[in-house]
Design an enzyme around this catalytic site. Structure first.
Site, mmCIF file in Angstrom:
data_model
loop_
_atom_site.group_PDB
_atom_site.id
_atom_site.type_symbol
_atom_site.label_atom_id
_atom_site.label_comp_id
_atom_site.label_asym_id
_atom_site.label_seq_id
_atom_site.Cartn_x
_atom_site.Cartn_y
_atom_site.Cartn_z
ATOM 1 N N ASP A 53 4.604 -2.589 2.309
ATOM 2 C CA ASP A 53 3.548 -3.312 1.568
ATOM 3 C C ASP A 53 4.146 -4.606 1.025
ATOM 4 O O ASP A 53 5.367 -4.747 0.897
ATOM 5 C CB ASP A 53 2.987 -2.465 0.421
ATOM 6 C CG ASP A 53 1.849 -3.186 -0.321
ATOM 7 O OD1 ASP A 53 0.993 -3.783 0.351
ATOM 8 O OD2 ASP A 53 1.842 -3.197 -1.561
ATOM 9 N N SER A 54 3.267 -5.522 0.669
ATOM 10 C CA SER A 54 3.716 -6.774 0.062
ATOM 11 C C SER A 54 4.413 -6.513 -1.278
ATOM 12 O O SER A 54 5.185 -7.344 -1.741
ATOM 13 C CB SER A 54 2.512 -7.679 -0.181
ATOM 14 O OG SER A 54 1.617 -7.019 -1.058
ATOM 15 N N GLU B 299 1.221 -6.027 -10.197
ATOM 16 C CA GLU B 299 2.660 -6.286 -9.949
ATOM 17 C C GLU B 299 3.379 -6.619 -11.254
ATOM 18 O O GLU B 299 4.538 -6.281 -11.443
ATOM 19 C CB GLU B 299 2.840 -7.437 -8.946
ATOM 20 C CG GLU B 299 2.467 -7.093 -7.513
ATOM 21 C CD GLU B 299 3.502 -6.225 -6.782
ATOM 22 O OE1 GLU B 299 4.709 -6.459 -6.937
ATOM 23 O OE2 GLU B 299 3.083 -5.295 -6.065
ATOM 24 N N CYS C 15 -7.555 -2.402 -0.564
ATOM 25 C CA CYS C 15 -6.233 -2.939 -0.889
ATOM 26 C C CYS C 15 -5.460 -1.754 -1.465
ATOM 27 O O CYS C 15 -5.994 -1.035 -2.319
ATOM 28 C CB CYS C 15 -6.354 -4.053 -1.923
ATOM 29 S SG CYS C 15 -4.759 -4.544 -2.639
ATOM 30 N N CYS D 40 -0.696 -2.010 3.813
ATOM 31 C CA CYS D 40 -1.153 -3.250 3.190
ATOM 32 C C CYS D 40 -2.336 -3.735 4.023
ATOM 33 O O CYS D 40 -2.163 -4.041 5.217
ATOM 34 C CB CYS D 40 -0.018 -4.272 3.216
ATOM 35 S SG CYS D 40 -0.490 -5.894 2.595
ATOM 36 N N HIS E 242 -3.150 -1.548 -3.494
ATOM 37 C CA HIS E 242 -2.872 -1.591 -4.932
ATOM 38 C C HIS E 242 -4.019 -0.960 -5.744
ATOM 39 O O HIS E 242 -3.812 -0.496 -6.850
ATOM 40 C CB HIS E 242 -2.715 -3.039 -5.424
ATOM 41 C CG HIS E 242 -1.390 -3.673 -5.119
ATOM 42 N ND1 HIS E 242 -1.003 -4.008 -3.856
ATOM 43 C CD2 HIS E 242 -0.351 -4.024 -5.939
ATOM 44 C CE1 HIS E 242 0.197 -4.560 -3.897
ATOM 45 N NE2 HIS E 242 0.618 -4.580 -5.151
#
Ligand code: DGL
Length: 270
Positions: free
Chosen positions: A7-8, A162, A194, A70, A196
C-alpha cells in the site's frame, strides 16, 4: 513461502490483518510507501513508477505473488503493469475485483455476461486518483447492468489517517458523506474504495445511516486470496519470513501501525 502486500502507506494493514486471520500460517511481507503517501493526489505515471518500485522490492523479498492493497495503485497502475512489466513467474493482483464480485453477488471467476443485480444505487468513496480513473465503474460494467454509481473523491482523509489525526479524519468523512448525499440522497450500498477507509468504517456507517450496506475490502480480499492460493499453491513463493517494510520513518510508522491494529507491529526500513 511469502505473499507480498503493498500500500502507499498504512491502509493496506487493514487487508494484511484480515489475511493474517484467514491464513494464519502464511508468511506476509508488507510494504508501505509512507514516504510518498498519499498517492491519491498524484498523476497516473507517478503512481505507476512508485508502485512498480515497491512491487519489485516485494519480489526481491521472496514474494512471487503481490497484492496491491491500494485502490489507487490498482486503478492507476495495475493494468499497465499486467500489460508488460510483471516478470515471468510473478503475479500481481488488485483489490477491486473481489469487492465488485461481492457487490454483484458473483462467485470467483464467474465470467458470464453482465446482468441486473439487487443493488441499484451505489455510493463510491475513494481517493481523487481512483475516482478520476473510473476503474471501479469499468470493472462493474463488465459484471452488472443498471447500477447507478455516484463517486465522492475524499480529499484529505488518507493524509489525516497517516498523521494519526483521527478527529480530523472523522470530520472529513462526515463532510464527504454529506457531499455524496447531496448528489445521491438514498444510496442502497456504499463502497469504501480505499484501504485506509476501513479504519473509519464506523464514521462512514454513522454518517450514512444503518439502512446503507457498507462494503469494505479487507475480508473480501482475504477470502479471495485464500481461494486463489488453494488453486495455485505454488504462488506463495520462496520467502519464509514475515516482515514489515516502509520507506518512511520506521519508528513513527510502527507506532501508528501498532495503534491501528492493536498489536505490536515493528517496521524496518525498506
Ligand atoms: N490505501 C490507498 C487506497 O486504497 C490510499 C491511497 C493514497 O495514498 O492516497 O487507495
Amino acid at each position: 513461502m511469502a505473499v507480498g502486500i503493498f500500500d502507499s502507506g498504512l491502509g493496506g494493514l487493514t487487508v494484511l490483518d484480515a489475511v493474517a486471520k484467514r491464513l494464519p500460517d502464511l508468511p506476509l511481507v508488507y510494504m508501505g510507501d509512507s514516504a510518498h503517501a498519499p498517492y491519491g493526489v498524484r498523476t497516473p505515471d507517478d503512481i505507476y513508477d512508485l508502485t512498480t518500485k515497491s512491487t519489485q522490492r516485494l519480489f526481491d523479498a521472496g514474494c512471487d505473488l503481490v497484492i496491491l492493497a491500494c485502490n489507487t495503485a490498482s486503478a492507476a497502475a495495475l493494468r499497465r503493469m499486467q500489460e508488460g512489466w510483471i516478470p515471468e513467474g510473478k503475479r500481481v493482483l488488485g483489490v477491486f475485483v473481489p469487492l465488485i464480485e461481492a457487490l454483484t453477488e458473483r462467485q470467483w471467476g464467474d465470467n458470464s455476461p453482465p446482468r441486473e443485480v439487487k443493488t441499484k444505487h451505489v455510493a463510491l468513496f475513494a481517493t481523487p486518483a481512483t475516482v478520476s480513473s473510473r476503474a471501479f465503474q469499468r470493472e462493474l460494467a463488465f459484471r452488472a447492468i443498471g447500477v447507478d454509481v455516484e463517486a465522492q473523491a475524499c480529499g484529505g482523509v488518507v493524509d489525516a489517517i497517516e498523521d494519526g489525526d483521527m478527529i480530523l479524519a472523522e470530520a472529513l468523512v462526515r463532510s464527504h458523506v454529506d457531499a455524496l448525499k447531496r448528489k445521491m440522497p438514498e444510496p442502497d450500498a456504499a463502497v469504501l474504495g480505499c484501504t485506509h477507509y476501513p479504519l473509519m468504517a464506523a464514521a462512514f456507517q454513522a454518517a450514512l445511516g444503518p439502512q446503507v450496506k457498507v462494503f469494505s475490502q479487507a475480508e473480501l480480499v482475504a477470502e479471495s486470496l485464500a481461494d486463489y492460493l488453494e488453486r495455485r499453491p505454488a504462488m506463495t513463493g520462496p520467502g519464509t519470513t514475515s516482515a514489515f517494510l516502509t520507506t518512511g520513518d520506521p519508528d513513527r510508522v510502527s507506532s501508528r501501525a501498532t495503534q491501528f491494529l492493536r498489536r505490536q507491529i515493528t517496521f524496518e526500513a525498506a
